[in-house]
Design a protein around this motif. Structure first.
Motif, PDB file in Angstrom:
ATOM      1  N   GLY A  55       0.806  -1.217   0.000  1.00 20.54           N
ATOM      2  CA  GLY A  55       0.000   0.000   0.000  1.00 20.54           C
ATOM      3  C   GLY A  55       0.837   1.262   0.000  1.00 20.54           C
ATOM      4  N   ALA A  56       2.160   1.121   0.019  1.00 19.96           N
ATOM      5  CA  ALA A  56       3.032   2.285   0.127  1.00 19.96           C
ATOM      6  C   ALA A  56       3.089   3.097  -1.157  1.00 19.96           C
ATOM      7  CB  ALA A  56       4.436   1.848   0.527  1.00 19.96           C
ATOM      8  N   MET A  57       2.879   2.451  -2.284  1.00 18.47           N
ATOM      9  CA  MET A  57       2.976   3.138  -3.578  1.00 18.47           C
ATOM     10  C   MET A  57       1.663   3.025  -4.339  1.00 18.47           C
ATOM     11  SD  MET A  57       6.797   2.231  -4.894  1.00 18.47           S
ATOM     12  CE  MET A  57       6.539   0.467  -4.826  1.00 18.47           C
ATOM     13  N   THR A  58       1.229   4.145  -4.858  1.00 11.66           N
ATOM     14  CA  THR A  58       0.025   4.189  -5.670  1.00 11.66           C
ATOM     15  C   THR A  58       0.297   4.962  -6.953  1.00 11.66           C
ATOM     16  OG1 THR A  58      -0.765   6.177  -4.539  1.00 11.66           O
ATOM     17  CG2 THR A  58      -1.533   4.060  -3.685  1.00 11.66           C
ATOM     18  N   TYR A  59      -0.434   4.600  -7.995  1.00 13.40           N
ATOM     19  CA  TYR A  59      -0.288   5.248  -9.289  1.00 13.40           C
ATOM     20  C   TYR A  59      -1.685   5.478  -9.867  1.00 13.40           C
ATOM     21  CZ  TYR A  59       4.430   3.455  -8.726  1.00 13.40           C
ATOM     22  OH  TYR A  59       5.684   3.165  -8.227  1.00 13.40           O
TER      23      TYR A  59
END
Length: 122
Positions: A55-59
């Motif tokens: 969940g640390a990176m979103t695009y």
């Protein structure tokens, strides 16, 4: 093996909001990146948003930035897509997908749900 079931779609007026959910089966959900894609009639399936396993990176695709938010709850094996300020151009069948690679390309995902329809009226 992962099975995905989307829910939360519906008919909403422009400017409204919806929250899509994607429930996953299997104990390995937390190992997968998750993505949301959408497909409008006569168009190819396109990337909307993705989130890393932690969940640390979103695009996000440019057209939804600032309006949509992807999140996940690994304890509940569920990924969400919060959609605000909806516009008629958001009308499509929305799919969630799981994959070890993730990315903005459909080829980064191995498992797909059946889709949930979102219709935005003007």
């Amino acid at each position: 093996q992962v099975q995905l079931v989307e829910s939360g779609g519906g008919l909403v007026q422009a400017g409204g909001s919806l929250r899509l959910s994607c429930a996953a089966s299997g104990r390995t959900f937390r190992n997968y990146a998750m993505g949301w894609f959408r497909q409008a009639p006569g168009k190819e399936r396109g990337f909307v948003a993705s989130i890393s396993w932690s969940g640390a990176m979103t695009y996000y695709t440019d057209s939804v930035k600032g309006r949509f938010t992807i999140s996940r709850d690994n304890a509940k094996n569920t990924v969400y897509l919060r959609m605000n300020s909806l516009i008629p151009e958001d009308t499509a069948l929305y799919y969630c997908a799981a994959g070890f690679i993730g990315s903005t390309d459909t080829r980064g995902y191995s498992y797909w749900g059946q889709g949930t329809q979102v219709t935005v009226s003007s």
